[in-house]
Design a protein around this motif. Structure first.
Motif, PDB file in Angstrom:
ATOM      1  N   LYS A  38      36.680  12.801  66.713  1.00 55.12           N
ATOM      2  CA  LYS A  38      35.775  12.448  67.815  1.00 55.12           C
ATOM      3  C   LYS A  38      34.433  11.931  67.278  1.00 55.12           C
ATOM      4  O   LYS A  38      33.961  10.871  67.679  1.00 55.12           O
ATOM      5  CB  LYS A  38      35.529  13.678  68.707  1.00 55.12           C
ATOM      6  N   THR A  39      33.859  12.696  66.372  1.00 56.71           N
ATOM      7  CA  THR A  39      32.579  12.273  65.791  1.00 56.71           C
ATOM      8  C   THR A  39      32.744  10.952  65.039  1.00 56.71           C
ATOM      9  O   THR A  39      31.876  10.078  65.099  1.00 56.71           O
ATOM     10  CB  THR A  39      32.038  13.383  64.854  1.00 56.71           C
ATOM     11  N   THR A  40      33.877  10.796  64.365  1.00 56.82           N
ATOM     12  CA  THR A  40      34.141   9.566  63.615  1.00 56.82           C
ATOM     13  C   THR A  40      34.176   8.351  64.551  1.00 56.82           C
ATOM     14  O   THR A  40      33.673   7.280  64.213  1.00 56.82           O
ATOM     15  CB  THR A  40      35.467   9.698  62.833  1.00 56.82           C
ATOM     16  N   ARG A  86      30.886  19.828  60.970  1.00 58.28           N
ATOM     17  CA  ARG A  86      31.644  20.089  62.185  1.00 58.28           C
ATOM     18  C   ARG A  86      30.655  20.104  63.335  1.00 58.28           C
ATOM     19  O   ARG A  86      29.569  20.655  63.207  1.00 58.28           O
ATOM     20  CB  ARG A  86      32.343  21.453  62.104  1.00 58.28           C
ATOM     21  N   THR A  87      31.063  19.513  64.466  1.00 60.20           N
ATOM     22  CA  THR A  87      30.160  19.471  65.608  1.00 60.20           C
ATOM     23  C   THR A  87      29.910  20.884  66.133  1.00 60.20           C
ATOM     24  O   THR A  87      30.849  21.655  66.331  1.00 60.20           O
ATOM     25  CB  THR A  87      30.750  18.575  66.709  1.00 60.20           C
ATOM     26  N   LEU A  88      28.644  21.205  66.327  1.00 57.63           N
ATOM     27  CA  LEU A  88      28.256  22.546  66.751  1.00 57.63           C
ATOM     28  C   LEU A  88      28.010  22.581  68.255  1.00 57.63           C
ATOM     29  O   LEU A  88      28.406  23.500  68.954  1.00 57.63           O
ATOM     30  CB  LEU A  88      26.983  22.934  65.998  1.00 57.63           C
ATOM     31  N   PHE A 109      26.967  19.067  70.254  1.00 57.48           N
ATOM     32  CA  PHE A 109      27.469  17.750  70.648  1.00 57.48           C
ATOM     33  C   PHE A 109      26.929  16.666  69.734  1.00 57.48           C
ATOM     34  O   PHE A 109      26.000  16.892  68.969  1.00 57.48           O
ATOM     35  CB  PHE A 109      27.086  17.423  72.107  1.00 57.48           C
ATOM     36  N   ASP A 110      27.549  15.480  69.781  1.00 56.26           N
ATOM     37  CA  ASP A 110      26.955  14.251  69.278  1.00 56.26           C
ATOM     38  C   ASP A 110      26.600  13.439  70.506  1.00 56.26           C
ATOM     39  O   ASP A 110      27.275  13.530  71.534  1.00 56.26           O
ATOM     40  CB  ASP A 110      27.946  13.402  68.462  1.00 56.26           C
ATOM     41  N   PHE A 111      25.587  12.610  70.367  1.00 53.99           N
ATOM     42  CA  PHE A 111      25.131  11.806  71.498  1.00 53.99           C
ATOM     43  C   PHE A 111      24.762  10.420  71.009  1.00 53.99           C
ATOM     44  O   PHE A 111      24.112  10.276  69.983  1.00 53.99           O
ATOM     45  CB  PHE A 111      23.914  12.482  72.130  1.00 53.99           C
ATOM     46  N   TYR A 166      29.173  11.110  74.438  1.00 54.17           N
ATOM     47  CA  TYR A 166      29.054  12.463  73.888  1.00 54.17           C
ATOM     48  C   TYR A 166      30.358  12.857  73.218  1.00 54.17           C
ATOM     49  O   TYR A 166      31.431  12.430  73.645  1.00 54.17           O
ATOM     50  CB  TYR A 166      28.836  13.496  75.000  1.00 54.17           C
ATOM     51  N   THR A 167      30.277  13.708  72.188  1.00 51.97           N
ATOM     52  CA  THR A 167      31.485  14.392  71.724  1.00 51.97           C
ATOM     53  C   THR A 167      31.293  15.879  71.964  1.00 51.97           C
ATOM     54  O   THR A 167      30.168  16.367  71.967  1.00 51.97           O
ATOM     55  CB  THR A 167      31.733  14.211  70.205  1.00 51.97           C
ATOM     56  N   VAL A 168      32.375  16.581  72.163  1.00 53.14           N
ATOM     57  CA  VAL A 168      32.311  18.048  72.250  1.00 53.14           C
ATOM     58  C   VAL A 168      32.680  18.624  70.888  1.00 53.14           C
ATOM     59  O   VAL A 168      33.291  17.945  70.073  1.00 53.14           O
ATOM     60  CB  VAL A 168      33.286  18.612  73.312  1.00 53.14           C
TER      61      VAL A 168
END
Ligand code: GTP
Ligand code: MG
Lengths: 163, 196
Positions: free
Chosen positions: B25-27, B53-55, B57-59, B77-79
């Protein structure tokens, strides 16, 4: 979506802007923002003397996430809600307060602004903003984005992400 | 529901990348961030642990441009995919307009894909949203894995009725990333147009 949206425009926007401007003046803060709970900026004001603010988009997202996490913590402790969020460092402070169920008021200040004033006037502003945002609520599906908008946006998708 | 800021003449949509831990997801977001021109994106914010590792979210905000006088913007966003971060994951779904489900093609992640989809359904239900009622596209990522499962097999566990569009991807090389994002964006736009 089930959640109604705040459509702040026209008179409601003018009123909210006015409240934010007053709040800046009364507190001596740098920036004040009205956000929805999803982290979108609905309105914001900056003091004339303040330097350019950091990216408001990112700021809003982090504050909304932080507020959501704080309220989730309250619930886990059996508390209906925590009242406010205050962060203070050596130079800067950030104060956030819920405006009804759907919005947040954020005040960013430096050490020239007394925290007591920020809280006092912040809470007062929340009362006015709560009324204004309630009046600005629209039910989902009534916002009226039409086909023409859709076609235009679709063309831009191709341009930006490749077709 | 999308946020329309008439004062600033902006329409904002929230798109969430969901899926099991390490599925990419982050990628996906990183690739979008790298490829979108400077003037069409904001800062990428990542709340991650030391080991990336996402803690929370990413935005990443992406500007589509101006349509009929309205600036149109997607907030991506990623979860966090790891099972034990569910409380945070749920928060990110608030106000979501569209979802990309990033599945992992590795055989030992088949079950994790299924569990994550079930978790998505449960979390949406808490907001009163049915999975069937929200724009949702699937992505089978890590197609370059040597033992990658057939796409049909992955879809069979996350979408047994084979109802949803699915895109093959290798997010590390950007393959399939924009196709996926475009598909979900289109669905989101179609929905507001028909609701209006
Ligand atoms: N081989 C391969 N590796 C990939 C691919 N996409 C992502 N990865 C790798 O998989 C690992 C996890 O990717 P992330 O994007 O951080 O995964 P995530 O879904 O955000 O994980 P969480 O934040 O824990 O939910 C990283 O090392 C990536 O480089 C792909 O298509 N192929
Ligand atoms: Mg991640």
């Amino acid at each position: 979506m089930v959640e109604p949206a705040i459509a702040l425009f026209g008179g409601a926007y003018e009123k909210a802007s006015h409240v934010l401007e007053e709040l800046l003046r009364e507190t001596g803060a740098r920036y004040v923002l009205l956000l929805d709970r999803k982290g979108f900026v609905l309105a914001h004001k900056e003091a004339l003397w303040a330097p350019r603010p950091p990216a408001l988009d990112s700021l809003a997202t982090l504050i909304a996430g932080n507020a959501a996490a704080t309220q989730a913590l309250a619930k886990m402790l059996g508390e209906p809600r925590f009242n406010e969020l205050l962060h203070q460092g050596a130079t800067y402070g950030l104060y956030a307060e819920e405006v009804g169920d759907l919005a947040l008021l954020v005040i960013i200040f430096d050490n020239t602004a007394p925290v007591g004033r920020v809280k006092l006037f912040g809470k007062r502003a929340v009362q006015s903003l709560e009324v204004i945002t309630k009046e600005a609520l629209v039910e989902p599906g009534t916002l009226g984005i039409d086909r023409e908008y859709h076609a235009g946006a679709s063309a831009l998708l191709d341009e930006l992400f490749g077709s | 529901m999308s946020t329309i800021n008439f004062a600033a003449r902006e329409i904002n949509f929230k798109i969430v990348y969901y899926g099991p831990g390490m599925s990419g997801k982050t990628t996906n977001l990183k690739w979008v961030f790298q490829q979108v021109p400077q003037n069409r994106k904001g800062e990428m914010v990542s709340l991650a642990t030391e080991d990336e590792r996402t803690l929370f979210f990413d935005f990443l905000p992406v500007d589509l441009g101006e349509v009929k006088g309205f600036k149109t913007r997607f907030h991506l966003y990623t979860v966090p995919g790891q099972v034990f971060y569910n409380a945070s994951r749920k928060l990110i779904l608030r106000g979501v307009d569209g979802i990309v489900f990033v599945a992992d093609s590795a055989p030992n992640r088949l079950r994790a894909n299924a569990e994550s989809m079930r978790n998505l359904r449960e979390n949406l239900a808490e907001y009163g949203i049915k999975l069937e009622d929200i724009p949702l596209v699937l992505q089978a990522n890590k197609r370059d894995a040597p033992d990658a499962l057939p796409v049909e097999m992955i879809q069979a566990v996350i979408d047994p009725e084979m109802r949803l569009p699915i895109f093959e991807a290798i997010a590390t090389n950007g393959i399939g990333v924009f196709e996926t994002l475009k598909a979900v964006s289109r669905q989101v736009l179609a929905r507001v147009a028909s609701a209006g």
